[in-house]
Each structure stands twice: as structure tokens, then as C-alpha cells.
Design an enzyme around this catalytic site. Structure first.
Site, short mmCIF file in Angstrom:
data_model
loop_
_atom_site.label_atom_id
_atom_site.label_comp_id
_atom_site.label_asym_id
_atom_site.label_seq_id
_atom_site.Cartn_x
_atom_site.Cartn_y
_atom_site.Cartn_z
N GLU A 18 3.77 -1.96 8.27
CA GLU A 18 4.17 -3.18 7.55
C GLU A 18 4.16 -4.40 8.45
OE1 GLU A 18 4.20 -3.31 4.38
OE2 GLU A 18 4.06 -1.13 4.15
N HIS A 21 0.67 -5.82 8.58
CA HIS A 21 0.41 -6.70 7.42
C HIS A 21 1.09 -8.05 7.61
CE1 HIS A 21 -1.43 -3.71 4.86
NE2 HIS A 21 -0.35 -2.95 4.78
N ASP A 93 -3.99 -0.20 0.15
CA ASP A 93 -4.54 -1.35 0.88
C ASP A 93 -6.06 -1.32 0.81
OD1 ASP A 93 -1.92 -1.89 1.73
OD2 ASP A 93 -2.19 -0.81 3.62
#
Length: 192
Positions: A18, A21, A93
Site C-alpha cells: 500500500e 501505491h 491492480d
């Protein structure tokens, strides 16, 4: 109610995923601001990075869309940089990345090789038998161009995370410790 409990190692890996990202979202010029990052599992997702624009967008430039692809590849890229291998956690993703790149090439004329043409039917309207009037050579060209765009964006994601590894580590550590970071906490932890 939490559906699953992750091991400490899975939580740490999810924090890096995360954070990849989020950090790329923070560092990509023109990207929507990162509003929240969490490693609390929900549904099939082990974590989430939420970005939202300050104002509604109605059109997207090729540069913005490439930035979206780079950011969407950030979780997988972070796993590669930190762990030198990848997990299945990037499945959604990769679906998003593939969809954006295919539409850039096949619907929005954002590939010099294909040109300013719409050569693919809208998503969900493709013919499974190839009866939609798209020549096989055109499909192959689209596939090559999609791969080129995704490969370029992947290389950019990895290179950016390597160059900003200290920020990636700080953000992942903060996320691992707190589980959820709001916008101010995330930017502060990353030092962006």
C-alpha cells in the site's frame, strides 16, 4: 468486523504494498492526492490506498492516465524492490492497469503506433469469437502497445521507489504501526 487476520509478516508486506501505491501517488505530478491508506483487510482486499481529486475530472490526459498506471503498479513494484518477489495481491491492480492501457491504445487514440483511431469495441462489448470487425493484426498491435505502455510504467514505478526507498520505508513503518493513515499522516510519514 474483520474477516481475516493477517500474520505480522503479511501485514508488513501489505504495508509496503500500500505504501508503494501511496508514495507513487504522492510523487507523480498531477496525480490525485492520497486521502487515506489502510492495511485493515476488507472483503478480498488486504489493504487500500484511496486517492481523490480536489475537483471533479471530466477528461483525462495521456500523462494523467500513465500516472494512474504507475501508481496502480506501485504495490507490486514495492514488493519487487523490498522482497525481490511478488504475491497475488496485485491482481485487481493489474486488472485496472490492463484496462486503462487497452483503452488508451484501442479507444482513445493515445498510441502513435495505432494512431488517432478507435479500433476496439467498448469494454464488455467485445466478441468472444473475434467477430467484432477488428483484424487480428490490429489486435496484435494493440497488445504490443499495451505491453509497451505497461512495461514503461512498471520500470518508472520501480525506479521511483528505489530512488525514494527511505520514504517508502518510513511510510510502510508508520502504516504498519498505525494500520490506517489519513492524508496528513501519510504525507508527513513519507516526508512529501
Amino acid at each position: 468486523v474483520r474477516g481475516i487476520t493477517l500474520s505480522e509478516e503479511d501485514r508488513r508486506r501489505t504495508a509496503y504494498h500500500e505504501s508503494g501505491h501511496a508514495l507513487l501517488g504522492m510523487l507523480t505530478p498531477g496525480a490525485d492526492p492520497v486521502r487515506k491508506v489502510s492495511i485493515i483487510p476488507r472483503g478480498r482486499a488486504l489493504g487500500v490506498t484511496f486517492q481523490a481529486p480536489a475537483v471533479d475530472r471530466y477528461g483525462y490526459s495521456a500523462t494523467f492516465l500513465r500516472g494512474r498506471i504507475v501508481g496502480a503498479l506501485g504495490g507490486r513494484a514495492a514488493e519487487e524492490v523490498v522482497y525481490t518477489d511478488v504475491t497475488t495481491g496485485a491482481e485487481s491492480d493489474l486488472d485496472q492497469v490492463t484496462s486503462i492501457a487497452r483503452q488508451m491504445v484501442g479507444r482513445w487514440g493515445m498510441s502513435d503506433a495505432v494512431g488517432p483511431l478507435t479500433v476496439l469495441p467498448p469494454p464488455g462489448q467485445e466478441s468472444p469469437l473475434g467477430l467484432d470487425g477488428v483484424a487480428s493484426a490490429t489486435r496484435e498491435l494493440v497488445d504490443r502497445e499495451v505491453r509497451r505502455i505497461v512495461d514503461e510504467c512498471h520500470d518508472q514505478a520501480v525506479a521511483t521507489l528505489i530512488a525514494h526507498r527511505d520514504q517508502l520505508d518510513r511510510l510502510a513503518q508508520a502504516l504498519f504501526a498505525k494500520e490506517t493513515l489519513d492524508e496528513d499522516e501519510a504525507y508527513a510519514a513519507a516526508g512529501v
